[in-house]
Structure formats: structure tokens, C-alpha cells
Design an enzyme around this catalytic site. Structure first.
Site, PDB file in Angstrom:
ATOM      1  CB  CYS A 169      30.096  29.005  43.134  1.00 30.95           C
ATOM      2  SG  CYS A 169      28.461  29.412  42.509  1.00 30.95           S
ATOM      3  CB  CYS A 181      47.711  40.759  45.897  1.00 32.05           C
ATOM      4  SG  CYS A 181      48.233  42.446  46.216  1.00 32.05           S
TER       5      CYS A 181
END
Length: 339
Positions: A169, A181
Site C-alpha cells: 500500500c 541500495c
């Protein structure tokens, strides 16, 4: 009750009753890097009854700046993080049962490990695993705590199945992708901040003080002195395939799982075998040595030096191919060694 936890039981929201609840709980920590090692140490010191910690990697020198459980000896021995964490955590608190799992936290492994767990803590570095954790959490009705950190920036959110929006969601409303990352580095105070948020929420859940659980998505930047807290209750989507009225748990499906992954911020590719396999490391070391490769190892892994890269092979058939982000090249090296 042991004097060991006296200062914690003096804290009224926990008390002796809460401490007994903490001791009776089992926490699953996915990842034993910066966030995972910090969370595992705090929860071990807090007296959680059992902790299972899962990680696919081994200790490297660059980890020591922020991954607080590990030592230079762990680097020298190339110990898997889960094994090194288990050893250190048992030294910290022998009353806590520590289970180390050296391997990939794929959906099959997560489903296997979810049984009997009271809480899952996210300490991963990729959204493929996080979304699988999210679906496992929803399917088995286990609370989990999302956390991420990069540079001086961190974020965290507590997900209670049936009550709060899930990660699937949130991804539609909050720009959280890509923040874990990167190649911009990370400072340890930011790690500590996220860990503190995660463990505080964990203790609330473990003592079952549900009203105290934070309902907001928190993010901060320690270097820029910024802090935000966003209430996200309205983000819950009844049509969500992970937590809606008719969930299908899409991130547990085989077609959504990759066999090769570039590890976060590193010139390293993880290659997984098409089917689970058990590697006899001693036998493989002899074979590779007879072919002229330089092989070093321990009971958990082999490190093989090659002209075009270094490959670290684990007992479960996984391999980390260092020196490349090219998945095709990594698979070629993997197949050359393991066929």
C-alpha cells in the site's frame, strides 16, 4: 526475576509482567548487516526468549564501520554474518536462544521460518525481499517493522496486519524505493537511529502495548537536521493484493522471484541454483584445487580465486560472484565452477 533486567522492569510500560512476555516471545530478524546486527544485539540484551537471524552474506572489512556485532577476526575467517552474530549474541546473553540461518530469505524459507514467530524485523537491503516479508506477514498475521538507511537518511514503519497499511500500500503513496541500495555511503549514527526506532516499536509489540505502537511513517536526515512523521492510515487499500479484502500474496509467487541479484552498493552478484542443492564443500575444494584454482574455506563457504573474478560458494548452492554487476558474466563463472 534476574537482576539483569532490573532497569528495564523499572520502566513502567514494561514492568515485571512485560519482561515475562518479552522472555516468552520469538523474533525473526531478516538480515544481519547494520540494522540486523544492531537490532539483534538490543533485543538479546533486552531478554527476548528466542531470536532467529537470517542472512546470506559473510563479514567483510567494510562492514566493521557500522555493523556492531563483528570483529576483524570475523573478517579474516570470512564467517557468514549469521554465524558470527550467533556466536557474539550467545556471549552477550546466554539466556536467549539464538538460531542462525545462513541463506537467502526467499519466500519458501520465509514461510518455513514464520511458524511460531511473534514479530519480524526487516533489516534487508532490497525490495524483493521486503515485499516477500510483507506478504508473509499478511498471510500469517505476524507484525513486522520496516526499516531502511542510506547516507544520513533513515526511515521506519510498523506494520500490523489487519490494522495498518502494508508495504505494498505504502509504495503507491510514499517514495521509499531506491533509498536502501545506493553508493552514497552510510554513517553509523543513522543506522543507530533506525535501530532505536525499530527496537522501541518491537518492545511495544512484545509486551503487547498496542496503543503505544506508532501509527506514523517516520523518516529523518541526521546530517541535515530533518525529521518527519507522516500518518498513513488512509493509505490502506482494500483492493491491495497483499492486505486487501481478497489477498493473493503476489510477492510469494515463483514468477516474481529472481535467481540472480546484484547486491546493494557492491560489484557483486548473487546467483541461486535453479533447484535447491547441497554442496559438499570439502569435495568441491579438492576438485577445484586439482584444477589449479586458489581455494580458501571454512565450514560454511569456499572462496575461489579466478583470473576473471572471485566466487564465494555456500553449502546451499548459492554463490556470490565478486567484481561484476553483469548477471550473465556472473552466471557464466558460477556454471564454470558448479556446472
Amino acid at each position: 526475576m534476574s537482576e539483569r533486567y532490573s532497569r528495564q522492569t523499572l520502566f513502567a510500560p514494561i514492568g515485571k509482567e512485560g519482561q515475562e512476555k518479552i522472555h516468552g516471545k520469538h523474533v525473526l530478524i531478516i538480515g544481519a548487516g547494520a540494522l540486523g546486527s544492531g537490532s539483534a544485539e538490543m533485543l538479546t540484551r533486552a531478554g527476548v526468549g528466542q531470536i532467529t537471524i537470517v542472512d546470506r552474506d559473510y563479514v567483510e572489512e567494510s562492514n566493521l564501520q557500522r555493523q556492531q556485532l563483528y570483529t576483524e577476526q570475523d573478517v579474516e575467517l570470512k564467517l557468514p554474518k549469521a554465524a558470527a552474530a550467533e556466536k557474539r549474541l550467545r556471549e552477550i546473553n546466554s539466556d536467549v536462544v539464538i538460531h542462525a540461518v545462513i541463506g537467502d530469505a526467499n519466500p519458501e524459507k520465509l514461510a518455513e521460518l514464520a511458524d511460531g514467530k511473534d514479530l519480524i524485523i526487516d533489516a534487508t537491503d532490497n525490495f524483493e525481499t521486503r515485499l516477500a516479508i510483507n506478504d508473509i506477514s499478511q498471510k500469517f498475521k505476524i507484525p513486522w517493522i520496516y526499516g531502511a538507511v542510506v547516507g544520513s537518511y533513515g526511515m521506519t514503519f510498523t506494520i500490523l496486519p489487519g490494522k495498518t497499511p502494508c508495504l505494498n500500500c505504502l509504495l503507491k503513496t510514499i517514495p521509499v524505493q531506491g533509498m536502501t541500495c545506493d553508493t552514497v555511503g552510510v554513517i553509523s549514527p543513522a543506522v543507530g537511529m533506525v535501530v532505536s526506532h525499530q527496537v522501541a516499536e518491537a518492545l511495544k509489540i512484545l509486551v503487547e502495548d498496542w496503543d503505544a505502537v506508532r501509527p506514523a511513517f517516520v523518516s529523518f536526515d541526521l546530517w541535515r537536521n530533518q525529521y518527519s512523521s507522516i500518518k498513513v492510515g488512509k493509505a490502506k487499500d482494500e483492493s491491495c493484493l497483499s492486505c486487501g479484502v481478497s489477498p493473493t500474496y503476489p510477492f510469494l509467487e515463483a514468477e516474481n522471484q529472481t535467481k540472480s541479484t546484484v547486491l546493494c552498493g557492491r560489484d557483486t552478484v548473487q546467483v541461486r541454483p535453479p533447484k535447491p542443492r547441497e554442496i559438499q564443500l570439502d569435495e568441491l575444494a579438492r576438485q577445484l584445487g586439482s584444477l589449479g584454482y586458489t581455494v580458501k574455506g571454512n565450514p560454511y563457504l569456499l572462496s575461489v580465486e579466478m583470473k576473471d573474478g572471485r566466487v564465494v560458494i555456500f553449502k546451499d548452492g548459492r554463490a556470490l560472484v565478486h567484481g561484476t554487476k553483469d548477471m550473465t558474466a556472473a552466471k557464466s563463472l558460477y556454471n564454470r565452477i558448479l556446472g
